[in-house]
Scaffold this active site. Structure first.
Site, PDB file in Angstrom:
ATOM      1  N   ASP A  71      40.322  27.332  34.353  1.00 36.94           N
ATOM      2  CA  ASP A  71      40.762  27.927  33.076  1.00 36.94           C
ATOM      3  C   ASP A  71      41.558  29.202  33.331  1.00 36.94           C
ATOM      4  O   ASP A  71      42.545  29.486  32.651  1.00 36.94           O
ATOM      5  CB  ASP A  71      39.605  28.154  32.084  1.00 36.94           C
ATOM      6  CG  ASP A  71      38.279  28.447  32.735  1.00 36.94           C
ATOM      7  OD1 ASP A  71      38.129  28.163  33.940  1.00 36.94           O
ATOM      8  OD2 ASP A  71      37.384  28.957  32.063  1.00 36.94           O
ATOM      9  N   LYS A  99      36.595  23.608  38.329  1.00 37.93           N
ATOM     10  CA  LYS A  99      35.593  24.082  37.358  1.00 37.93           C
ATOM     11  C   LYS A  99      34.228  24.103  38.068  1.00 37.93           C
ATOM     12  O   LYS A  99      33.204  23.696  37.514  1.00 37.93           O
ATOM     13  CB  LYS A  99      35.601  23.119  36.152  1.00 37.93           C
ATOM     14  CG  LYS A  99      34.928  23.664  34.918  1.00 37.93           C
ATOM     15  CD  LYS A  99      35.666  24.803  34.272  1.00 37.93           C
ATOM     16  CE  LYS A  99      34.829  25.424  33.174  1.00 37.93           C
ATOM     17  NZ  LYS A  99      35.355  26.705  32.696  1.00 37.93           N
ATOM     18  N   ASP A 153      46.107  16.649  35.581  1.00 37.58           N
ATOM     19  CA  ASP A 153      46.853  15.968  34.527  1.00 37.58           C
ATOM     20  C   ASP A 153      47.283  16.981  33.465  1.00 37.58           C
ATOM     21  O   ASP A 153      48.455  17.069  33.089  1.00 37.58           O
ATOM     22  CB  ASP A 153      45.947  14.883  33.912  1.00 37.58           C
ATOM     23  CG  ASP A 153      46.676  14.017  32.905  1.00 37.58           C
ATOM     24  OD1 ASP A 153      47.915  14.083  32.862  1.00 37.58           O
ATOM     25  OD2 ASP A 153      46.005  13.277  32.170  1.00 37.58           O
ATOM     26  N   TYR A 161      39.045   9.640  35.472  1.00 35.56           N
ATOM     27  CA  TYR A 161      40.045   8.609  35.218  1.00 35.56           C
ATOM     28  C   TYR A 161      39.732   7.288  35.903  1.00 35.56           C
ATOM     29  O   TYR A 161      40.500   6.330  35.781  1.00 35.56           O
ATOM     30  CB  TYR A 161      41.438   9.102  35.593  1.00 35.56           C
ATOM     31  CG  TYR A 161      41.931  10.197  34.672  1.00 35.56           C
ATOM     32  CD1 TYR A 161      41.068  10.796  33.747  1.00 35.56           C
ATOM     33  CD2 TYR A 161      43.220  10.650  34.713  1.00 35.56           C
ATOM     34  CE1 TYR A 161      41.490  11.805  32.914  1.00 35.56           C
ATOM     35  CE2 TYR A 161      43.667  11.657  33.873  1.00 35.56           C
ATOM     36  CZ  TYR A 161      42.789  12.237  32.978  1.00 35.56           C
ATOM     37  OH  TYR A 161      43.224  13.223  32.148  1.00 35.56           O
TER      38      TYR A 161
END
Ligand code: NAP
Length: 489
Positions: free
Chosen positions: A219, A186, A243, A139
């Site tokens: 995930d 991740k 987010d 971002y």
């Protein structure tokens, strides 16, 4: 009353807070929060300032007036209604402007089951906080078209930025008496960026021995959040993961209309509902102010007004639990308007919900993180050169090898989208692409490569294909500071 007079008439025990009514339903829900706080005798001296649509109309491209920035700089605290993001050209999002001005690096999103709000999860006792890093990661919005057919976004994660948000998550757990902090990353795929975040989490966790620290792949966290959300206490994440998962989390307790948030920076904190300006329902006295009132509760706790925060929260929860006067988004035709709902909350001040677990909140201590940590030994051992190229890797490879002959560098491999395509030992023809990465390493493994050699390399590569980007391959303290490609030895 003039601003000067308002300031001088402030009682010494009052907290000065910047109030931004915002756009669409903003003024209605902000007025509701103000009315409830006034009725609860919260000692606040409001400084109303503008941002959003009205400011864009004045031709200010940032969407925030200088006096609004100045007010927040002085008060250090703002309660903000939603701000419309213009769809035209030239204007920036006023929300992003505020985030950048005040570096509000920590986005806190409490997710707590609400009495009287039926969801598929009702009765499971959901009660956790998503802590989202709010200024780094993808971002930062640094993107380039590498070639006409290939775009790139930079995912920037710093040790310092990670340490700040992770310490904030542990401090929050302490302040709210929570037992566990999960870090969802991740790191299994993004070994350097998400991996750094995970590593910092592991470095920081021992400073909070009373809190259980758990890492989880993001995930799996999404899956667990839907399957067994009641297991979570605090979850800390990098910007984009946070987010996405914080919105998912809001859906578990009734949707964005109920979700409050705090944006924490070193010098200012901005409190706001998660929802937007909902222009379709603006000015109709139908907006639900729950999220904004809950954001004001977070603000009171930030200011150390614990008893008043509890009083406002309890009155809101008792009103939701009673279900006698709810807004139409919850109660449909039987619902009441924003003002009537607000009156009901005020009437309920002094009451608490019958069946709602109490939590003891302490004031959140903001972490201080000093200096950046750097490696002591730093050596460049090669370079990746990204080129725009219409020919196949099999044709480009021998030409690039010939071009660097005589330099202390060799072409180690060519890769396409992170997978090695030259030399090609797979027997599978690679997908055509216009963007290839040529990895050059020192001829004698481990030799340091000088800047002058890399500059000469670029000149030579330019004779083979236009280069668009170069990235040094470094070792920090003897460890590779870059990832291997798929198929690389
Ligand atoms: P939105 O304003 O959150 O509204 C989506 C829908 O959610 C509304 O149409 C309404 O549904 C419902 N809703 C939201 N808040 C509600 C409330 N308090 N009470 C009752 N219903 C509520 O999302 P959007 O339409 O995508 O965004 C509109 C504008 O807000 C955009 O300019 C966007 O950029 C901006 N925005 C600002 C912020 C911020 O300032 N932090 C955040 C998000 C979006 P029904 O129509 O079904 O009643």
């Amino acid at each position: 009353m003039s601003q000067k007079k308002a300031k001088s008439s402030k009682k010494t025990s009052e907290h000065r807070v910047t109030l931004i009514p915002g756009d669409g339903i903003g003024p209605e829900v902000v007025a509701a929060a103000q009315a409830v706080l006034a009725a609860a005798e919260a000692p606040i001296c409001w400084e109303t300032r503008l941002a959003g649509a009205a400011v864009f109309k004045k031709g200010v491209a940032s969407g925030v007036l200088p006096e609004t920035v100045e007010s927040i700089r002085e008060t250090g605290v703002a309660l903000k209604g939603p701000l419309e993001t213009p769809v035209g050209f030239g204007e920036k999002s006023a929300n992003v402007t505020l985030r950048k001005y005040f570096e509000t690096y920590g986005n806190l999103r409490p997710v707590r089951e609400l009495p009287g709000i039926r969801t598929p999860y009702s009765g499971r006792g959901i009660d956790f906080v998503v802590v989202r890093e709010n200024v780094e990661d993808l971002y930062a919005g640094i993107e380039h078209m590498q070639t006409p057919g290939t775009a790139q976004a930079l995912k920037l994660i710093s040790h310092r930025g990670s340490e700040k948000i992770i310490r904030l998550a542990f401090e929050l757990a302490r302040a709210e008496g929570r037992k566990t902090v999960h870090c969802a990353t991740k790191a299994n795929i993004l070994k350097l960026t998400e991996g750094l975040f995970k590593r910092v989490f592991e470095e920081v966790a021992p400073d909070y021995p009373e809190i259980r620290a758990e890492h989880m792949i993001v995930d799996n966290c999404a899956h667990q959040m839907v399957m067994r959300p009641e297991q979570f206490d605090v979850i800390v994440m990098t910007n984009m993961n946070g987010d996405i998962l914080s919105d998912l989390a809001s859906a578990l307790i009734g949707g964005l209309g109920f979700a409050p948030s705090a944006n924490i920076g070193d010098t200012a904190a901005i409190f706001e509902a998660v929802h937007g300006s909902a222009p379709q329902i603006a000015g109709k006295d139908v907006a639900n102010p729950t999220a904004l009132i809950s954001s004001a509760v977070l603000m009171l706790r930030h200011l150390g007004e614990m008893a008043r925060a509890d009083a406002v929260e309890n009155a809101l929860l008792a009103t939701l639990e009673d279900g006698k006067a709810l807004t139409t988004d919850i109660a449909g035709h039987a619902g009441v308007g924003t003002k009537a709902f607000t009156k009901e909350i005020i009437k309920n001040l002094g009451r608490a919900p019958k069946s709602y677990p109490r939590r003891d909140y302490q004031r959140l201590r903001l972490p201080r993180v000093d200096g950046a940590r750097g490696a002591t030994a730093h050596r460049v051992i090669g370079a990746d050169v990204i080129v725009e190229c219409a020919e196949s890797p099999a044709a480009l490879g021998p030409r690039a090898e010939a071009a660097v002959r005589g330099l202390p560098l060799r072409l180690a491999q060519i890769s396409s989208r992170g997978a090695k395509v030259y030399p090609n030992e797979t027997g599978v023809e690679p997908e055509p692409t216009d963007c290839l990465r040529l990895r050059f390493k020192a001829v004698r493994a481990g030799d340091a490569v000088a800047d002058a050699t890399i500059l000469e390399l670029l000149t030579r590569v330019a004779g083979v294909a236009p280069w668009v980007h170069v990235e040094k391959l470094s070792e920090f303290d003897g460890k590779p500071a870059f990832t291997k490609d798929q198929g690389e030895e």
